[in-house]
Design a protein around this motif. Structure first.
Motif, PDB file in Angstrom:
ATOM      1  N   UNK A   1     -11.453  -3.577  -8.532  1.00  0.00           N
ATOM      2  CA  UNK A   1     -10.992  -3.453  -7.145  1.00  0.00           C
ATOM      3  C   UNK A   1     -11.566  -2.204  -6.493  1.00  0.00           C
ATOM      4  N   UNK A   2     -11.595  -2.204  -5.171  1.00  0.00           N
ATOM      5  CA  UNK A   2     -12.106  -1.032  -4.454  1.00  0.00           C
ATOM      6  C   UNK A   2     -11.152   0.147  -4.655  1.00  0.00           C
ATOM      7  N   UNK A   3     -11.667   1.381  -4.627  1.00  0.00           N
ATOM      8  CA  UNK A   3     -10.797   2.557  -4.768  1.00  0.00           C
ATOM      9  C   UNK A   3      -9.685   2.605  -3.727  1.00  0.00           C
ATOM     10  N   UNK A   4      -9.952   2.113  -2.518  1.00  0.00           N
ATOM     11  CA  UNK A   4      -8.923   2.119  -1.477  1.00  0.00           C
ATOM     12  C   UNK A   4      -7.738   1.258  -1.869  1.00  0.00           C
ATOM     13  N   UNK A   5      -8.011   0.103  -2.482  1.00  0.00           N
ATOM     14  CA  UNK A   5      -6.917  -0.775  -2.900  1.00  0.00           C
ATOM     15  C   UNK A   5      -6.173  -0.236  -4.114  1.00  0.00           C
TER      16      UNK A   5
ATOM     17  N   UNK B   1      -3.661  -3.082 -10.116  1.00  0.00           N
ATOM     18  CA  UNK B   1      -4.502  -4.250  -9.886  1.00  0.00           C
ATOM     19  C   UNK B   1      -5.425  -4.535 -11.065  1.00  0.00           C
ATOM     20  N   UNK B   2      -5.545  -5.807 -11.407  1.00  0.00           N
ATOM     21  CA  UNK B   2      -6.492  -6.246 -12.425  1.00  0.00           C
ATOM     22  C   UNK B   2      -7.856  -6.518 -11.782  1.00  0.00           C
ATOM     23  N   UNK B   3      -8.941  -6.499 -12.553  1.00  0.00           N
ATOM     24  CA  UNK B   3     -10.258  -6.788 -11.985  1.00  0.00           C
ATOM     25  C   UNK B   3     -10.362  -8.224 -11.488  1.00  0.00           C
ATOM     26  N   UNK B   4     -11.328  -8.439 -10.637  1.00  0.00           N
ATOM     27  CA  UNK B   4     -11.717  -9.767 -10.174  1.00  0.00           C
ATOM     28  C   UNK B   4     -12.537 -10.420 -11.285  1.00  0.00           C
TER      29      UNK B   4
ATOM     30  N   UNK C   1     -10.515 -16.894 -11.988  1.00  0.00           N
ATOM     31  CA  UNK C   1      -9.273 -16.770 -12.745  1.00  0.00           C
ATOM     32  C   UNK C   1      -8.421 -15.598 -12.285  1.00  0.00           C
ATOM     33  N   UNK C   2      -9.021 -14.661 -11.566  1.00  0.00           N
ATOM     34  CA  UNK C   2      -8.274 -13.498 -11.090  1.00  0.00           C
ATOM     35  C   UNK C   2      -8.928 -13.007  -9.811  1.00  0.00           C
ATOM     36  N   UNK C   3      -8.150 -12.920  -8.756  1.00  0.00           N
ATOM     37  CA  UNK C   3      -8.678 -12.440  -7.488  1.00  0.00           C
ATOM     38  C   UNK C   3      -7.605 -11.594  -6.811  1.00  0.00           C
ATOM     39  N   UNK C   4      -7.992 -10.919  -5.746  1.00  0.00           N
ATOM     40  CA  UNK C   4      -7.093  -9.997  -5.065  1.00  0.00           C
ATOM     41  C   UNK C   4      -6.817 -10.508  -3.657  1.00  0.00           C
ATOM     42  N   UNK C   5      -5.549 -10.523  -3.271  1.00  0.00           N
ATOM     43  CA  UNK C   5      -5.152 -10.915  -1.935  1.00  0.00           C
ATOM     44  C   UNK C   5      -4.009 -10.018  -1.480  1.00  0.00           C
ATOM     45  N   UNK C   6      -3.683 -10.098  -0.202  1.00  0.00           N
ATOM     46  CA  UNK C   6      -2.590  -9.288   0.331  1.00  0.00           C
ATOM     47  C   UNK C   6      -1.253  -9.974   0.131  1.00  0.00           C
ATOM     48  N   UNK C   7      -0.282  -9.229  -0.386  1.00  0.00           N
ATOM     49  CA  UNK C   7       1.095  -9.672  -0.457  1.00  0.00           C
ATOM     50  C   UNK C   7       1.960  -8.754   0.386  1.00  0.00           C
ATOM     51  N   UNK C   8       3.256  -8.975   0.380  1.00  0.00           N
ATOM     52  CA  UNK C   8       4.155  -8.113   1.154  1.00  0.00           C
ATOM     53  C   UNK C   8       5.424  -7.851   0.355  1.00  0.00           C
ATOM     54  N   UNK C   9       6.050  -6.726   0.652  1.00  0.00           N
ATOM     55  CA  UNK C   9       7.301  -6.357   0.002  1.00  0.00           C
ATOM     56  C   UNK C   9       8.100  -5.487   0.961  1.00  0.00           C
ATOM     57  N   UNK C  10       9.385  -5.400   0.730  1.00  0.00           N
ATOM     58  CA  UNK C  10      10.249  -4.534   1.544  1.00  0.00           C
ATOM     59  C   UNK C  10      10.354  -3.163   0.890  1.00  0.00           C
ATOM     60  N   UNK C  11      10.325  -2.147   1.721  1.00  0.00           N
ATOM     61  CA  UNK C  11      10.479  -0.772   1.240  1.00  0.00           C
ATOM     62  C   UNK C  11      11.566  -0.095   2.080  1.00  0.00           C
ATOM     63  N   UNK C  12      12.565   0.452   1.412  1.00  0.00           N
ATOM     64  CA  UNK C  12      13.650   1.148   2.093  1.00  0.00           C
ATOM     65  C   UNK C  12      13.413   2.647   1.998  1.00  0.00           C
ATOM     66  N   UNK C  13      13.235   3.276   3.138  1.00  0.00           N
ATOM     67  CA  UNK C  13      13.014   4.722   3.180  1.00  0.00           C
ATOM     68  C   UNK C  13      14.292   5.434   2.744  1.00  0.00           C
TER      69      UNK C  13
END
Length: 259
Positions: A16-20, A41-44, A73-85
């Motif tokens: 994965x890219x360093x940013x991710x 993150x796992x590799x692509x 068999x392995x790829x990267x996509x955007x997911x979402x989650x809730x974060x409580x400050x």
């Protein structure tokens, strides 16, 4: 006047890219959204197979057709989650890159060729054209449109793409003008408002030229996006555009020296 067959099988891996991967969190206090990296993150990973047939009618031209298959068999996509400050109790909806768990297969075909107009008289015989077209179709991607339930294509994959180039080349001077185009493609299955986001169909003209001053010194010139094409993304409708991006025309020139 040669006919060749070619077959390849490869297994590929890309980190994965360093940013991710970066353990960062960027909040948006106005929209109560944010984004973060994911160090876990796992590799692509993918296996790729190609079978092609190539015909060379002369020393300067060719025709080719290739069938390809990619098993991802392995790829990267955007997911979402809730974060409580923790200090304010504010809940943010955070976009986070995750490894997809679908087993995606992409099948496609690519056809192309090059033809030099060497039957023309004088310098016109140095003119030529190169073209190729690619068709890709995926299966196995599990994510669907949250609102319609309809299927979505694999992120980043255009069903159709092609490029065409006209060129001139002799022992001293060379020039080329090209047009590259791709059909729309999925960026993420969960974007703003949980709509899938797409990159709209996009085409661009580029050109380049060069002249050899000596055996070791040459001048070059390049023009990118000659007609100022604009790239756009939307949230499942051209009436809900999320990005309109213009690069402008860009021109480069310089000197190359070989030792």
């Amino acid at each position: 006047d040669k006919l060749q067959l070619r077959a390849t099988a490869t297994e590929v891996l890309a980190r994965p890219s360093p940013q991710r991967l970066a353990p960062r969190f960027v909040p948006d206090a106005v929209g109560l959204t944010g984004s973060r990296g994911n160090p876990a993150l796992e590799p692509y990973r993918a296996r790729q197979y190609d079978f092609g047939i190539e015909y060379y009618p002369n020393r300067t031209g060719y025709l080719s057709a290739t069938y390809f298959r990619k098993e991802i068999s392995s790829f990267i996509q955007n997911g979402s989650e809730d974060y409580v400050e923790p200090t304010t109790g504010t809940t943010y909806t955070v976009t986070v890159p995750v490894n997809g768990d679908s087993k995606v297969t992409i099948n496609g075909i690519e056809v192309g060729g090059q033809y030099v107009l060497d039957f023309l008289p004088g310098p016109l015989g140095n003119l030529g054209v190169i073209a190729n077209y690619t068709y890709s179709k995926d299966s196995g991607y599990a994510d669907r449109d949250l609102f319609t339930g309809g299927p979505l294509s694999f992120p980043g994959l255009s069903r159709h793409s092609y490029n065409v180039s006209g060129f001139y080349e002799d022992s001293v001077f060379n020039a080329r003008i090209s047009y590259n185009w791709r059909s729309k493609y999925l960026i993420t299955s969960r974007g703003r408002g949980n709509n899938p986001e797409f990159g709209e169909a996009y085409g661009q003209w580029d050109a380049s030229a060069g002249v050899d001053l000596t055996d070791n010194v040459s001048l070059f010139f390049e023009g990118v996006n000659l007609f100022n094409a604009v790239r756009a993304e939307n949230a499942n409708s051209i009436y809900r555009r999320t990005i309109i991006e213009t690069f402008g025309r860009r021109f480069y020139g310089g000197v190359r020296v070989r030792f």
